[in-house]
Write a protein that holds these residues in place. Structure first.
Motif, PDB file in Angstrom:
ATOM      1  N   GLU A  37      35.461  -7.906 -51.873  1.00 39.08           N
ATOM      2  CA  GLU A  37      35.966  -7.440 -50.567  1.00 39.08           C
ATOM      3  C   GLU A  37      35.122  -6.276 -50.090  1.00 39.08           C
ATOM      4  O   GLU A  37      35.410  -5.114 -50.344  1.00 39.08           O
ATOM      5  N   ARG A  38      34.091  -6.639 -49.401  1.00 40.42           N
ATOM      6  CA  ARG A  38      33.088  -5.686 -48.968  1.00 40.42           C
ATOM      7  C   ARG A  38      33.679  -4.484 -48.228  1.00 40.42           C
ATOM      8  O   ARG A  38      33.247  -3.357 -48.417  1.00 40.42           O
ATOM      9  N   GLN A  39      34.657  -4.722 -47.372  1.00 42.44           N
ATOM     10  CA  GLN A  39      35.174  -3.648 -46.519  1.00 42.44           C
ATOM     11  C   GLN A  39      36.088  -2.688 -47.275  1.00 42.44           C
ATOM     12  O   GLN A  39      36.305  -1.575 -46.829  1.00 42.44           O
ATOM     13  N   ARG A  40      36.658  -3.150 -48.365  1.00 45.74           N
ATOM     14  CA  ARG A  40      37.630  -2.318 -49.060  1.00 45.74           C
ATOM     15  C   ARG A  40      37.058  -1.627 -50.280  1.00 45.74           C
ATOM     16  O   ARG A  40      37.162  -0.417 -50.418  1.00 45.74           O
ATOM     17  N   LEU A  42      33.847  -1.801 -51.281  1.00 48.38           N
ATOM     18  CA  LEU A  42      32.481  -1.343 -50.951  1.00 48.38           C
ATOM     19  C   LEU A  42      31.460  -1.567 -52.062  1.00 48.38           C
ATOM     20  O   LEU A  42      30.267  -1.344 -51.832  1.00 48.38           O
TER      21      LEU A  42
END
Ligand code: HEC
Length: 131
Positions: A37-40, A42
């Motif tokens: 989960e790239r956005q969370r 990172l």
């Protein structure tokens, strides 16, 4: 995202945190999902993982392939909780520790970036990455 007062206490032993946060081990499958989960989380902005699409693999930090062979569970836990304790200049976010003197985005002010259970899911996944 956990509130500051929900932070579980932990004990640092040399460069490791030996006991799971809140006394509960995580789930490796959930850790694997969270790392993607790239956005969370990172993580993959900076790190490469042993599998996954090449364009999602960061190159700013060491690859996490084989990390479970290089570091113990407790060493991995400390690095996720507070990498700046080991390297004050590290660009890696401090994911759980709350203390003076490190910068967080304003949305995260006064809160850990990830909750205790999420840290433990990530630890459970990373220890499976053996070389
Ligand atoms: C902004 C970039 C960045 C992000 C985001 C980031 N890291 Fe890191 N990470 C680093 C760097 C750089 C290092 C190398 C150690 C240092 O900075 O001193 C590192 C080191 C590590 C290490 C130790 C590696 C070793 O070989 O000793 C682990 C484990 C790790 N990161 C896991 C993660 C996980 C899991 C996430 C997501 C929750 C994450 N990192 C997010 C930059 C990042």
């Amino acid at each position: 995202m956990a509130a500051a007062q929900e932070l579980a206490p932990y004990v640092v032993t040399e460069d490791a945190i030996l006991k799971p946060l809140a006394g509960r081990r995580g789930d490796a499958a959930r850790g694997q999902a969270l790392i993607g989960e790239r956005q969370r989380s990172l993580c993959i902005l900076c790190h490469a993982l042993p599998s996954g699409a090449a364009q999602l693999q960061g190159t700013l930090a060491p690859s996490l392939a084989g990390i479970g062979s290089r570091l113990s569970e407790g060493q991995i836990r400390l690095r996720l909780i507070d990498m700046k304790r080991l390297n004050p200049e590290s660009i890696m976010p401090t994911y759980y520790a709350l203390r003076d003197g490190f910068r967080v985005a304003s949305a995260w002010q006064g809160k850990p970036v990830l909750g205790a259970a999420e840290i433990e899911h990530l630890v459970a996944y990373l220890v499976t990455l053996k070389e």
